[in-house]
Scaffold this motif. Structure first.
Motif, PDB file in Angstrom:
ATOM      1  N   ALA A   1     -11.140  -8.274  -0.920  1.00  0.00           N
ATOM      2  CA  ALA A   1      -9.927  -8.900  -1.998  1.00  0.00           C
ATOM      3  C   ALA A   1      -8.876  -8.948  -1.048  1.00  0.00           C
ATOM      4  O   ALA A   1      -8.164  -9.917  -0.965  1.00  0.00           O
ATOM      5  N   ILE A   2      -9.278  -8.203   0.122  1.00  0.00           N
ATOM      6  CA  ILE A   2      -8.343  -7.663   0.634  1.00  0.00           C
ATOM      7  C   ILE A   2      -7.359  -9.354   1.597  1.00  0.00           C
ATOM      8  O   ILE A   2      -6.082  -9.948   1.535  1.00  0.00           O
ATOM      9  N   PRO A   3      -8.258 -10.134   1.507  1.00  0.00           N
ATOM     10  CA  PRO A   3      -7.675 -10.351   3.076  1.00  0.00           C
ATOM     11  C   PRO A   3      -7.164 -12.573   1.628  1.00  0.00           C
ATOM     12  O   PRO A   3      -5.735 -12.856   2.495  1.00  0.00           O
ATOM     13  N   ASP A   4      -7.544 -12.143   0.990  1.00  0.00           N
ATOM     14  CA  ASP A   4      -6.534 -12.813   0.182  1.00  0.00           C
ATOM     15  C   ASP A   4      -5.283 -12.767  -0.490  1.00  0.00           C
ATOM     16  O   ASP A   4      -4.031 -13.045  -0.792  1.00  0.00           O
ATOM     17  N   VAL A   5      -5.279 -11.333  -0.816  1.00  0.00           N
ATOM     18  CA  VAL A   5      -3.950 -10.565  -1.909  1.00  0.00           C
ATOM     19  C   VAL A   5      -3.192 -10.483  -0.142  1.00  0.00           C
ATOM     20  O   VAL A   5      -1.769 -10.928  -0.415  1.00  0.00           O
ATOM     21  N   ILE A   6      -3.194 -11.055   0.279  1.00  0.00           N
ATOM     22  CA  ILE A   6      -1.995 -10.605   2.309  1.00  0.00           C
ATOM     23  C   ILE A   6      -1.776 -12.241   2.588  1.00  0.00           C
ATOM     24  O   ILE A   6      -0.672 -12.021   2.705  1.00  0.00           O
ATOM     25  N   ALA A   7      -3.270 -12.727   2.408  1.00  0.00           N
ATOM     26  CA  ALA A   7      -2.337 -13.911   2.260  1.00  0.00           C
ATOM     27  C   ALA A   7      -1.533 -14.466   1.191  1.00  0.00           C
ATOM     28  O   ALA A   7      -0.542 -15.409   1.263  1.00  0.00           O
ATOM     29  N   GLY A   8      -1.580 -13.876   0.136  1.00  0.00           N
ATOM     30  CA  GLY A   8      -0.521 -13.855  -0.783  1.00  0.00           C
ATOM     31  C   GLY A   8       0.651 -13.238  -0.417  1.00  0.00           C
ATOM     32  O   GLY A   8       1.935 -13.768  -1.488  1.00  0.00           O
ATOM     33  N   MET A   9       1.071 -12.187  -0.531  1.00  0.00           N
ATOM     34  CA  MET A   9       2.582 -11.931   0.554  1.00  0.00           C
ATOM     35  C   MET A   9       2.975 -12.321   1.894  1.00  0.00           C
ATOM     36  O   MET A   9       4.255 -12.432   1.677  1.00  0.00           O
ATOM     37  N   ALA A  10       2.027 -12.493   2.533  1.00  0.00           N
ATOM     38  CA  ALA A  10       2.341 -12.692   3.661  1.00  0.00           C
ATOM     39  C   ALA A  10       3.318 -13.769   4.168  1.00  0.00           C
ATOM     40  O   ALA A  10       2.896 -15.491   3.728  1.00  0.00           O
ATOM     41  N   ARG A  11       4.284 -14.593   5.235  1.00  0.00           N
ATOM     42  CA  ARG A  11       4.702 -15.257   5.935  1.00  0.00           C
ATOM     43  C   ARG A  11       4.984 -15.363   6.908  1.00  0.00           C
ATOM     44  O   ARG A  11       5.592 -14.102   7.565  1.00  0.00           O
ATOM     45  N   PRO A  12       5.846 -16.514   7.202  1.00  0.00           N
ATOM     46  CA  PRO A  12       5.631 -16.450   9.249  1.00  0.00           C
ATOM     47  C   PRO A  12       6.826 -15.818   9.070  1.00  0.00           C
ATOM     48  O   PRO A  12       7.586 -15.467   9.065  1.00  0.00           O
ATOM     49  N   GLY A  13       6.312 -15.063  10.449  1.00  0.00           N
ATOM     50  CA  GLY A  13       7.336 -13.930  11.092  1.00  0.00           C
ATOM     51  C   GLY A  13       6.773 -12.393  11.010  1.00  0.00           C
ATOM     52  O   GLY A  13       7.381 -11.184  11.199  1.00  0.00           O
ATOM     53  N   ASP A  14       5.528 -12.056   9.582  1.00  0.00           N
ATOM     54  CA  ASP A  14       5.373 -10.776   9.485  1.00  0.00           C
ATOM     55  C   ASP A  14       4.845 -10.285  10.278  1.00  0.00           C
ATOM     56  O   ASP A  14       4.088 -10.690  10.973  1.00  0.00           O
ATOM     57  N   LEU A  15       4.474  -8.781   9.991  1.00  0.00           N
ATOM     58  CA  LEU A  15       3.685  -8.492  10.973  1.00  0.00           C
ATOM     59  C   LEU A  15       3.027  -7.683   9.724  1.00  0.00           C
ATOM     60  O   LEU A  15       2.914  -7.118   8.731  1.00  0.00           O
ATOM     61  N   VAL A  16       1.015  -7.683  10.128  1.00  0.00           N
ATOM     62  CA  VAL A  16       0.001  -6.478   9.410  1.00  0.00           C
ATOM     63  C   VAL A  16      -0.194  -6.421  10.130  1.00  0.00           C
ATOM     64  O   VAL A  16      -0.806  -6.375  11.275  1.00  0.00           O
ATOM     65  N   LEU A  17      -0.546  -4.961   9.265  1.00  0.00           N
ATOM     66  CA  LEU A  17      -1.140  -3.509   9.850  1.00  0.00           C
ATOM     67  C   LEU A  17      -1.545  -2.906   9.584  1.00  0.00           C
ATOM     68  O   LEU A  17      -1.739  -2.765   7.605  1.00  0.00           O
ATOM     69  N   THR A  18      -3.386  -2.843   9.382  1.00  0.00           N
ATOM     70  CA  THR A  18      -4.485  -2.277   8.632  1.00  0.00           C
ATOM     71  C   THR A  18      -4.477  -1.188   9.622  1.00  0.00           C
ATOM     72  O   THR A  18      -4.559  -1.100  10.754  1.00  0.00           O
ATOM     73  N   MET A  19      -4.770   0.367   8.854  1.00  0.00           N
ATOM     74  CA  MET A  19      -3.839   1.142   9.514  1.00  0.00           C
ATOM     75  C   MET A  19      -5.503   2.764   8.543  1.00  0.00           C
ATOM     76  O   MET A  19      -5.566   2.551   7.039  1.00  0.00           O
ATOM     77  N   GLY A  20      -5.457   3.089   9.426  1.00  0.00           N
ATOM     78  CA  GLY A  20      -6.256   4.287   8.772  1.00  0.00           C
ATOM     79  C   GLY A  20      -7.876   4.127   9.571  1.00  0.00           C
ATOM     80  O   GLY A  20      -8.624   3.750  10.853  1.00  0.00           O
ATOM     81  N   ALA A  21      -9.022   5.444   9.450  1.00  0.00           N
ATOM     82  CA  ALA A  21      -9.635   5.942  10.967  1.00  0.00           C
ATOM     83  C   ALA A  21     -11.482   5.381  10.098  1.00  0.00           C
ATOM     84  O   ALA A  21     -12.295   5.516  10.587  1.00  0.00           O
ATOM     85  N   GLY A  22     -11.152   4.587   8.999  1.00  0.00           N
ATOM     86  CA  GLY A  22     -12.786   4.319   8.945  1.00  0.00           C
ATOM     87  C   GLY A  22     -13.023   2.657   8.912  1.00  0.00           C
ATOM     88  O   GLY A  22     -12.279   1.604   9.265  1.00  0.00           O
ATOM     89  N   ASP A  23     -13.613   1.949   7.567  1.00  0.00           N
ATOM     90  CA  ASP A  23     -13.956   0.269   8.095  1.00  0.00           C
ATOM     91  C   ASP A  23     -13.139  -0.957   7.900  1.00  0.00           C
ATOM     92  O   ASP A  23     -13.090  -1.836   8.059  1.00  0.00           O
ATOM     93  N   VAL A  24     -11.567   0.260   7.770  1.00  0.00           N
ATOM     94  CA  VAL A  24     -10.106  -1.158   7.113  1.00  0.00           C
ATOM     95  C   VAL A  24      -9.963  -1.235   8.275  1.00  0.00           C
ATOM     96  O   VAL A  24      -9.583  -2.533   8.346  1.00  0.00           O
ATOM     97  N   THR A  25     -11.121  -1.478   9.671  1.00  0.00           N
ATOM     98  CA  THR A  25     -10.986  -2.251  10.986  1.00  0.00           C
ATOM     99  C   THR A  25     -11.142  -3.266  11.165  1.00  0.00           C
ATOM    100  O   THR A  25     -11.085  -4.106  11.601  1.00  0.00           O
ATOM    101  N   ASP A  26     -12.023  -3.096  10.218  1.00  0.00           N
ATOM    102  CA  ASP A  26     -13.325  -4.921  10.070  1.00  0.00           C
ATOM    103  C   ASP A  26     -12.353  -5.715   9.365  1.00  0.00           C
ATOM    104  O   ASP A  26     -12.457  -7.244   9.253  1.00  0.00           O
ATOM    105  N   LEU A  27     -10.840  -5.446   8.732  1.00  0.00           N
ATOM    106  CA  LEU A  27     -10.336  -6.468   7.871  1.00  0.00           C
ATOM    107  C   LEU A  27      -9.392  -7.309   8.501  1.00  0.00           C
ATOM    108  O   LEU A  27      -8.495  -8.220   8.630  1.00  0.00           O
ATOM    109  N   GLY A  28      -9.575  -6.902   9.776  1.00  0.00           N
ATOM    110  CA  GLY A  28      -7.690  -7.363  10.277  1.00  0.00           C
ATOM    111  C   GLY A  28      -8.643  -9.382  10.997  1.00  0.00           C
ATOM    112  O   GLY A  28      -8.318  -9.682  10.344  1.00  0.00           O
ATOM    113  N   PRO A  29      -9.879  -9.475  11.472  1.00  0.00           N
ATOM    114  CA  PRO A  29     -10.705 -11.010  11.565  1.00  0.00           C
ATOM    115  C   PRO A  29     -10.125 -11.124  10.282  1.00  0.00           C
ATOM    116  O   PRO A  29     -10.237 -12.890  10.438  1.00  0.00           O
TER     117      PRO A  29
END
Length: 472
Positions: free
Chosen positions: A436-464
């Protein structure tokens, strides 16, 4: 150039269990480059498995006894491999020696001039900076790193030169197997709570690591309190040269100033001469923002200089460093929103990366964080501090704990972090469904924002996936 080191006899036909791991794959790649017949298995298909096959390695997906060839000369394992692994059982039946990852890496480094980079934080970045700079200077280093370099796109290389740069992992005490000519200790903090019960145990472990530095060798220490305490503890060793780096006036390699320039920093340093007076200053660029990355670069500079690399040339070569996977790695931009990935999972790392990005983004930009806690033991001990770090973000979404090698601990959940963040006034929420994270972030972010995915697990897969959703 030095002659190519011989392959240790037990490493002629090695089989790696978990060959796709960051540490394991690096050793496997170097052995394949040196001519060994490498094989192994991993839980799932990956780009790392594909790159190993390109080097001639046989990579099986899944773990099964039949994957271990009868002619294997050794089975290489990490501390994460469980005793009931079927390939490990098959090795016992065949009488194939089992070699820990750290012993394999130690054997690869033994005939060269090793630089081993240790510390609770910053190992991968500092090792990477050295590998890139030494390569840029044509010194053909070998290296083994816990992340993929942005340029070469790999975590390991066999070079024809005499220097070997390696990340030294303290988590399971395996770094005590290495005998470097130069050791870097960036910082010393309590972490890896399943293996260390106290700071005394941490210091004892680091002291054992430093004790293996070759006679006449060098210890480079950062100005972190734990690193300085370590330096004081090992000061009795007369054949060890200690070099202190940092912003203190009496540092041997002094950081004169750090000038932030957007997503980079300009760093000026001065080496102390034999009489204690500073010599001419050097200025160079670090490609990632934040004071901690500037300190990492200066530690790399000091270590290379101890091996005889000319400091001014090395300083300029460090500008070629463009990052390493998962260390404030830009994944892309969509809809005016940048998405960056960070491996930070300890509160100190989290705070450093969040402060760096806070200083790099514009005053009107918001910093949105998707954080995935790593390990139940770490969350149990440091959950409050993780939550406090998240107060530096404008808004955070916290996922469930990534267990890695651990079993759940009753009562230990992401709520420990969320409650601490909320108590500090943070805008924070839980999300149990990673999909659900891509939809959650799309509902929060606006132009100019920076989104940081953070952690040592598979959270890294969320960026793309976040970027794809932001593109609409």
């Amino acid at each position: 150039m030095a002659a190519a080191p011989a392959i240790p006899p037990a490493m002629d036909r090695p089989h790696f269990i978990g060959i796709g791991g960051a540490g394991m794959s690096g050793i496997a790649k170097i052995l394949a480059m040196r001519g060994a017949k490498v094989a192994g298995s991993d839980a799932k298909e990956s780009a790392t498995a594909a790159s190993l096959r390109e080097l001639g390695a046989t990579v099986h997906i899944g773990h099964a006894a039949e994957h271990l060839a009868d002619d294997a000369t050794s089975v290489v394992v990490s501390s994460a491999i469980r005793p009931d692994n079927p390939e490990l059982a098959r090795a016992a039946e065949l009488g194939v020696p089992v070699v820990h990852r750290s012993d394999a890496l130690a054997a690869l480094m033994r005939t060269q001039r090793p630089i081993a980079v240790a510390g609770t934080h910053g190992k991968t970045t500092t090792t990477s900076m050295l590998a890139v700079a030494l390569t840029e200077l044509g010194l053909e280093p070998s290296y083994a790193i816990g992340g993929d370099l942005a340029g070469p796109g790999t975590n390991a290389r066999h070079g024809e030169g005499e220097i070997f740069v390696a990340e030294a992992d303290e988590s399971d005490r395996s770094f005590q197997k290495y005998d470097p000519e130069v050791a870097i200790v960036l910082n010393v903090e309590l972490d890896h709570h399943a293996n260390y019960a106290s700071m005394d145990e941490i210091y004892e472990s680091f002291e054992a690591f430093v004790a293996r530095v070759r006679p006449g060798g060098c210890l480079v220490v950062g100005e972190h309190a734990g690193a300085l305490e370590l330096a004081a503890r090992v000061a009795v060793r007369e054949d060890l040269h200690v070099v202190r780096v940092g912003e203190a006036a009496d540092a041997d390699v002094r950081i004169v100033r750090i000038t932030p320039k957007g997503m980079t920093s300009e760093v000026t340093v001065a080496f102390r001469g034999s009489d204690g007076a500073p010599v001419s200053e050097l200025t160079f660029t670090v490609s990632v923002p934040g004071r901690h990355y500037a300190h990492n670069a200066v530690a790399a500079l000091a270590a290379g200089a101890r091996l005889g690399v000319e400091p001014s040339a090395l300083a300029q070569a460090l500008t070629a460093y463009t990052g390493v996977g998962r260390r404030l790695q830009l994944k892309g931009e969509a809809g005016g929103v940048q998405v960056i990935d960070s491996y930070a999972h300890h509160p100190t790392e989290m705070t450093a990366d969040l402060e760096a990005l806070r200083g790099a983004v514009g005053a009107d930009a918001r910093l949105l964080v998707v954080f995935q806690p790593h390990l139940f033991s770490r969350t149990q001990e440091l959950g409050k501090e993780m939550g406090e770090a998240l107060t530096l973000a404008d808004a955070s979404v916290v996922l469930d704990i990534y267990p890695a090698r651990e079993d759940p601990v009753p009562g230990v959940t992401s709520a420990l972090i969320i409650d601490a963040a909320a108590a500090g006034g943070a805008d924070v929420r839980a999300e149990h469904d990673m999909a659900a994270i891509p939809d959650v972030i799309a509902g929060m972010a606006r132009p100019g924002d920076l989104v940081l995915t953070m952690g040592a697990g598979d959270v890294t897969d969320l960026g793309p996936k976040i970027l794809a959703r932001l593109k609409g």
